[in-house]
Structure formats: C-alpha cells, structure tokens
Design a protein around this motif. Structure first.
Motif, PDB file in Angstrom:
ATOM      1  N   ASP A   4       0.784  -1.213   0.085  1.00 32.07           N
ATOM      2  CA  ASP A   4       0.068   0.023  -0.210  1.00 32.07           C
ATOM      3  C   ASP A   4       0.941   1.330  -0.030  1.00 32.07           C
ATOM      4  OD1 ASP A   4       1.038  -0.546   2.544  1.00 32.07           O
ATOM      5  OD2 ASP A   4      -0.629  -0.097   3.727  1.00 32.07           O
ATOM      6  N   PHE A   5       2.175   1.173  -0.056  1.00 30.79           N
ATOM      7  CA  PHE A   5       2.944   2.338  -0.074  1.00 30.79           C
ATOM      8  C   PHE A   5       3.134   2.768  -1.526  1.00 30.79           C
ATOM      9  CE2 PHE A   5       6.868   4.723  -0.621  1.00 30.79           C
ATOM     10  CZ  PHE A   5       6.685   5.442   0.459  1.00 30.79           C
ATOM     11  N   GLN A   6       2.907   4.125  -1.988  1.00 30.42           N
ATOM     12  CA  GLN A   6       3.017   4.759  -2.978  1.00 30.42           C
ATOM     13  C   GLN A   6       3.995   6.087  -3.062  1.00 30.42           C
ATOM     14  OE1 GLN A   6       2.402   3.393  -6.006  1.00 30.42           O
ATOM     15  NE2 GLN A   6       1.574   1.609  -4.920  1.00 30.42           N
ATOM     16  N   LEU A   7       5.009   6.120  -3.352  1.00 31.11           N
ATOM     17  CA  LEU A   7       6.068   7.056  -3.069  1.00 31.11           C
ATOM     18  C   LEU A   7       5.295   8.449  -3.616  1.00 31.11           C
ATOM     19  CD1 LEU A   7       8.777   8.652  -2.000  1.00 31.11           C
ATOM     20  CD2 LEU A   7       9.314   7.716  -4.272  1.00 31.11           C
ATOM     21  N   VAL A   8       4.567   8.301  -4.594  1.00 25.83           N
ATOM     22  CA  VAL A   8       3.834   9.536  -5.326  1.00 25.83           C
ATOM     23  C   VAL A   8       2.972  10.294  -4.219  1.00 25.83           C
ATOM     24  CG1 VAL A   8       1.677   8.149  -6.443  1.00 25.83           C
ATOM     25  CG2 VAL A   8       2.667  10.522  -7.571  1.00 25.83           C
ATOM     26  N   ASN A   9       2.268   9.525  -3.322  1.00 28.46           N
ATOM     27  CA  ASN A   9       1.419  10.241  -2.560  1.00 28.46           C
ATOM     28  C   ASN A   9       2.339  11.073  -1.464  1.00 28.46           C
ATOM     29  OD1 ASN A   9      -0.748   8.722  -3.442  1.00 28.46           O
ATOM     30  ND2 ASN A   9      -0.459   7.189  -2.076  1.00 28.46           N
ATOM     31  N   THR A  12      -0.984   4.910  11.131  1.00 32.32           N
ATOM     32  CA  THR A  12      -1.107   5.323   9.741  1.00 32.32           C
ATOM     33  C   THR A  12       0.004   6.279   9.392  1.00 32.32           C
ATOM     34  OG1 THR A  12      -2.543   6.917  10.256  1.00 32.32           O
ATOM     35  CG2 THR A  12      -3.439   4.891   9.627  1.00 32.32           C
ATOM     36  N   ALA A  13       0.912   6.926  10.256  1.00 30.88           N
ATOM     37  CA  ALA A  13       1.672   8.028   9.694  1.00 30.88           C
ATOM     38  C   ALA A  13       3.247   7.619   9.602  1.00 30.88           C
ATOM     39  CB  ALA A  13       1.896   8.809  10.865  1.00 30.88           C
ATOM     40  N   LEU A  14       3.144   6.175   9.871  1.00 36.62           N
ATOM     41  CA  LEU A  14       4.761   5.487   9.558  1.00 36.62           C
ATOM     42  C   LEU A  14       5.296   5.751   8.380  1.00 36.62           C
ATOM     43  CD1 LEU A  14       6.815   4.129  10.901  1.00 36.62           C
ATOM     44  CD2 LEU A  14       5.791   1.827  10.429  1.00 36.62           C
ATOM     45  N   PRO A  15       4.573   5.437   7.088  1.00 38.09           N
ATOM     46  CA  PRO A  15       4.951   5.738   5.658  1.00 38.09           C
ATOM     47  C   PRO A  15       5.497   7.112   5.310  1.00 38.09           C
ATOM     48  CG  PRO A  15       3.072   4.335   5.695  1.00 38.09           C
ATOM     49  CD  PRO A  15       3.120   4.839   6.959  1.00 38.09           C
ATOM     50  N   ALA A  16       4.702   7.945   6.096  1.00 43.67           N
ATOM     51  CA  ALA A  16       5.127   9.449   5.815  1.00 43.67           C
ATOM     52  C   ALA A  16       6.415   9.722   6.865  1.00 43.67           C
ATOM     53  CB  ALA A  16       3.886  10.348   6.389  1.00 43.67           C
ATOM     54  N   ALA A  17       6.334   9.111   7.914  1.00 40.05           N
ATOM     55  CA  ALA A  17       7.577   9.578   9.035  1.00 40.05           C
ATOM     56  C   ALA A  17       8.735   8.955   8.264  1.00 40.05           C
ATOM     57  CB  ALA A  17       7.093   8.732  10.278  1.00 40.05           C
ATOM     58  N   ILE A  18       8.740   7.632   7.680  1.00 37.29           N
ATOM     59  CA  ILE A  18       9.955   6.914   7.104  1.00 37.29           C
ATOM     60  C   ILE A  18      10.283   7.990   5.908  1.00 37.29           C
ATOM     61  CG2 ILE A  18      10.509   4.928   5.856  1.00 37.29           C
ATOM     62  CD1 ILE A  18      10.482   4.516   8.689  1.00 37.29           C
TER      63      ILE A  18
END
Length: 291
Positions: free
Chosen positions: A54-59, A116-122
């Motif tokens: 579910d990780f999309q860098l474009v987001n 849910t903030a983990l991908p943004a934090a990474i």
C-alpha cells in the motif's frame, strides 16, 4: 488538550530519560548498539514499510519537497547569524538544518498521528538522511566522495524497498514477518540510545547553544508555514511537516563533527541545548498541528 499532548510527548522523553539514567549509572559503550541499529534494525523498518503493497511514493512527493525546503532553507535563513556569533558556518549550519527525524521524530510522529503516519515518517527520515549524507557531508568537507552512499544500509534498504513497491512485488510472509519484527526493535532502541548519547555531549558554549536551540525550530516552523500554500498536503502530512520542522538537531551532527574534527564540542552544545528546548517547541508544534 494538555492530557493529549502529555500522552504524546511524555513516553518519548521518558524512554530518553531511562537511557540517560542507565548511562549515568553504568556508563555503557553503546557504539556497537548504534551501529547495529543503523545497519540492521532501522534498514529493516524502512524496507518493511516501503516494500508494503500500500506504499506509493507519489503520495508523498509534496512532503519530500516540503521537508527538503525546510532543511535547505533553514541553512540559508540562518547563515547571516554566523558572523555575529563568531562561529564557523561548518559548525553552526548543519545542526540547524538536519534535525532528529530518526531517534525522536519517528516515535513522536507515531504517537501523535498513529500507525498510519509511519510511511510518511519514514519518507521524511529518508529525505533528511539522504540530504545529511550528501549536502551535509559536502558542507563539512567539499572533497567528500559520494560513492560511499551506496554502502549505507539505510539508503540501500530504501532503494530496494521502493523498487519492490514500484513493481508491486510481494515478499513471502516467511521473509516479510521477520524483517518487520526486526524493524520494530528500532523505534524504542533509537530513543534509549539517544538518552545514552546525550550524556556524551557537554554544555560549554552556553550562548551558542541557546541561540541554536531557538533558531533551529523557529526557522524550521516558519519555513513550513511559508511553503505550505505552494504544496498540496493532506492534513496529516501538513501536521507531520510542522512537527518535523520543530525537532531538535540530530545527535548525528555531533558524531560527524567529531569525525571531521569540526569543533565537535561547540556542536555538542547546540545539540544538547536543542534537545532541552524541544520540551517547549515540540508541544507547541503538536498543538498547532493537532488543534
């Protein structure tokens, strides 16, 4: 509101305090633990998050741009302070630019915004780390060879994780689960190690430390507000950018200053004062982001 902020901030600083108290009592050598965290656990966390389906860098492109502007802009904004403070730009500017998005940032953002903030934090952590090991090292030594970047496990894990995500590949659960478990070790260990590491620095240059402790989060938060109208950031990502902008200087600044013999004691004063000042600036940023 106060209880909400306390529930976010206190766990972070309590774990840091446990690390500091343990270090004061037993004086452990955690250099090998820090190396293990940087080489294994943090790369595992990054790889696990980035390789998930579910990780999309474009987001997160606008968050990457905003983070980069805060980092580079802080250096440019605070450059005029170098002369009146009678300090070298190589000493003062890196701690103003590269804040603690790893040890303090990731755990804090998870507590404030949830899993849910983990991908943004990474994403923020990778952005700052990449800038630190390129622009940051160039500031310290213009002869730095950037070919060594390909030997940094964090960056290798980032590239491989992004490739797996981009091509929609799926790791077998027998491999994905142990990688995820290894990554989960990194977050509390980062905070504990930060507490231990803070005892290695001192507060000899009080004036420079206090100026840096205030200038770092103030410039970062100001830049976040200035750049916000030009970015399309969801509410959560805007809050993350603001909190990241208010984080104190990373302890890594002291370690690199020591490695390059760039007035490490003065850098240590800035780092230590900045972490004390974060007791004020982080709750302020959280209040602005959440309420």
């Amino acid at each position: 509101m106060f209880l909400t902020l306390a529930n976010i901030v206190l766990p972070v600083f309590l774990i840091i305090a446990v690390g500091a108290l343990y270090a004061k009592r037993f004086k452990p050598d955690i250099s090998w633990i820090n190396k293990l965290n940087m080489d294994v656990f943090i790369p595992a966390l990054i790889f696990s998050v980035l390789s998930s389906s579910d990780f999309q860098l474009v987001n997160y492109w606008h968050l990457v741009i905003g983070t980069s502007v805060v980092v580079v802009g802080s250096g440019l904004m605070l450059w005029p302070l170098v002369k009146p403070l009678k300090v070298s730009a190589k000493t003062f500017l890196p701690p103003m630019m590269f804040n603690n998005t790893g040890n303090m940032g990731i755990p804090l953002l998870l507590l404030a915004f949830g899993e849910t903030a983990l991908p943004a934090a990474i994403t923020v952590f990778i952005t700052v780390t990449l800038l630190h090991f390129t622009l940051g090292l160039y500031i310290l030594n213009s002869n730095t060879k950037f070919s060594s970047l390909f030997k940094i496990p964090i960056l290798v894990a980032s590239v491989v994780g992004l490739l797996i995500s981009h091509f929609n590949l799926q790791l077998p659960s027998a491999l994905a689960m142990p990688v995820e478990m290894l990554g989960q070790i990194s977050i509390p260990l980062m905070l504990f190690a930060l507490g231990v590491r803070l005892l290695d620095v001192n507060f000899k240059d009080m004036k420079l430390g206090i100026v840096g402790a205030i200038a770092c989060p103030v410039s970062g938060m100001l830049l976040a507000y200035l750049i916000a109208p030009f970015l399309t950031l969801p509410d959560q990502q805007w809050g993350i950018l603001l909190v990241v902008a208010a984080l104190p200087p990373a302890v890594l600044n002291f370690m690199l200053a020591e490695q390059y013999q760039q007035e490490p004691q003065r850098v240590a004063s800035i780092v230590l004062a900045g972490n004390f000042a974060s007791l004020v600036f982080i709750p302020l940023a959280l209040w602005l982001a959440l309420f």
